[in-house]
Design a protein around this motif. Structure first.
Motif, PDB file in Angstrom:
ATOM      1  N   ILE A   1       1.101  -1.047  -0.169  1.00 22.68           N
ATOM      2  CA  ILE A   1      -0.002  -0.120   0.296  1.00 22.68           C
ATOM      3  C   ILE A   1       0.847   1.361  -0.107  1.00 22.68           C
ATOM      4  CG2 ILE A   1      -1.459   1.321   1.211  1.00 22.68           C
ATOM      5  CD1 ILE A   1      -2.856  -1.496   0.155  1.00 22.68           C
ATOM      6  N   ASP A   2       1.315   1.345   0.802  1.00 22.58           N
ATOM      7  CA  ASP A   2       2.777   2.399   0.773  1.00 22.58           C
ATOM      8  C   ASP A   2       3.697   2.708   0.381  1.00 22.58           C
ATOM      9  OD1 ASP A   2       1.487   2.601   3.727  1.00 22.58           O
ATOM     10  OD2 ASP A   2       3.133   2.020   4.395  1.00 22.58           O
ATOM     11  N   LEU A   3       4.622   0.960  -0.767  1.00 25.77           N
ATOM     12  CA  LEU A   3       4.933   1.301  -2.046  1.00 25.77           C
ATOM     13  C   LEU A   3       3.953   1.881  -3.410  1.00 25.77           C
ATOM     14  CD1 LEU A   3       6.522  -2.353  -1.842  1.00 25.77           C
ATOM     15  CD2 LEU A   3       7.334   0.004  -1.007  1.00 25.77           C
ATOM     16  N   GLY A   4       3.062   1.842  -2.921  1.00 23.36           N
ATOM     17  CA  GLY A   4       2.088   2.080  -4.745  1.00 23.36           C
ATOM     18  C   GLY A   4       1.798   3.906  -3.856  1.00 23.36           C
ATOM     19  N   ILE A   5       1.292   4.033  -2.953  1.00 23.42           N
ATOM     20  CA  ILE A   5       1.398   5.578  -2.609  1.00 23.42           C
ATOM     21  C   ILE A   5       2.072   6.620  -3.301  1.00 23.42           C
ATOM     22  CG2 ILE A   5       0.447   7.685  -1.744  1.00 23.42           C
ATOM     23  CD1 ILE A   5      -1.465   4.945   0.165  1.00 23.42           C
ATOM     24  N   SER A   6       3.149   6.036  -2.089  1.00 23.08           N
ATOM     25  CA  SER A   6       4.644   6.727  -3.013  1.00 23.08           C
ATOM     26  C   SER A   6       4.896   7.048  -3.952  1.00 23.08           C
ATOM     27  CB  SER A   6       6.271   5.835  -2.451  1.00 23.08           C
ATOM     28  OG  SER A   6       5.515   5.828  -0.575  1.00 23.08           O
ATOM     29  N   LEU A   7       5.080   5.890  -4.670  1.00 32.17           N
ATOM     30  CA  LEU A   7       5.483   5.749  -6.157  1.00 32.17           C
ATOM     31  C   LEU A   7       4.756   6.574  -7.254  1.00 32.17           C
ATOM     32  CD1 LEU A   7       6.801   3.983  -8.713  1.00 32.17           C
ATOM     33  CD2 LEU A   7       5.065   2.645  -8.750  1.00 32.17           C
TER      34      LEU A   7
END
Ligand SMILES: [Fe+2]
Length: 259
Positions: free
Chosen positions: A92-98
């Motif tokens: 989730i965090d990886l996706g939003i940051s990307l």
């Protein structure tokens, strides 16, 4: 205009996901699986949307959310070689940051961007929190159903056609042991989704995935799960113990009652 915005994001998604390759066959297989899962989720969500009354703008936000909901999975696979989320590293965090660092949603205004992020944030939690942004609620429900239906398609096929251990990431690296805890059994007979944190074995993962039927939001979703026989396919890969037979019966009746 809306179609153009979607196409631009789709073209970023294609370039990004096609740029990732691995020499590890299992990782490469899972990259392709996630890419196809993203497209299938868009298709399924579009299908379910016919039942929900959504505006043209909501349709755009919903399709974008479906396309990018798992975009963090690619980095998770490439850099950490897992699908297992932890507090430290999660898709989730990886996706939003990307999406933020690559400015992927730059053609959406801030309110719409926030709805996409809210849908990503909550697509996989056991139960949608009451605090969710109310403008995101219907889209989040559509995404959760579409995501789970395609996941059931993937895993029901995988469990029936491959022996356990073939794709360790898809099995969340869980041990194939016969134990099924009382917590898992109780959740299912109480018609509740088995909590992610109670999943400690491969059989419990299968039951967790089957229990998603207790949290589908649209009539069409129940219809698809029933027509595709996902529950039965997964049940056939579980040990035939009394408690498993009980749980299957309960879920089957629940599903039939929703049709
Ligand atoms: Fe997904």
């Amino acid at each position: 205009m809306n179609q153009e915005i979607y196409e631009n994001i789709r073209s970023w998604f294609d370039t990004y996901s096609n740029s990732l390759t691995s020499e590890n066959d299992e990782i490469q297989f899972n990259i392709e699986l996630k890419r196809n899962h993203s497209f299938n989720t868009v298709e399924l969500l579009s299908d379910l949307m016919q039942e929900a009354s959504v505006s043209e703008t909501e349709t755009l936000i919903a399709r974008i959310s479906a396309l990018v909901h798992d975009v963090g999975r690619f980095e998770q696979l490439m850099n950490y070689e897992t699908f297992s989320d932890t507090d430290h590293v999660n898709h989730i965090d990886l996706g939003i940051s990307l999406l933020q660092s690559e400015n992927v949603l730059s053609e959406l205004d801030d309110d719409k961007k926030e709805i996409v992020f809210e849908c990503i944030r909550y697509h996989g939690v056991d139960v949608l929190p009451k605090s969710i942004n109310e403008n995101a609620l219907t889209i989040a429900k559509l995404l959760r159903d579409a995501d789970r239906i395609d996941a059931l398609n993937i895993v029901s096929k995988y469990y029936s056609e491959y022996k356990s251990g073939t794709n360790k990431r898809l099995e969340m690296e869980l041990a194939d042991q016969p134990e099924i805890s009382k917590k898992v059994y109780k959740a299912i007979v109480d018609e509740k989704v088995v909590s992610n944190k109670d999943v400690l074995t491969l059989n419990e993962l299968k039951l967790h995935q089957m229990s998603w039927i207790y949290d589908l939001n649209f009539k069409k979703s129940f219809k698809i799960v029933s027509e595709k026989n996902y529950l039965k396919k997964m049940y056939e890969t579980l040990p035939k113990k009394d408690e498993v037979i009980d749980m299957y019966r309960q879920m089957k009746i629940f599903l039939e009652n929703q049709l």
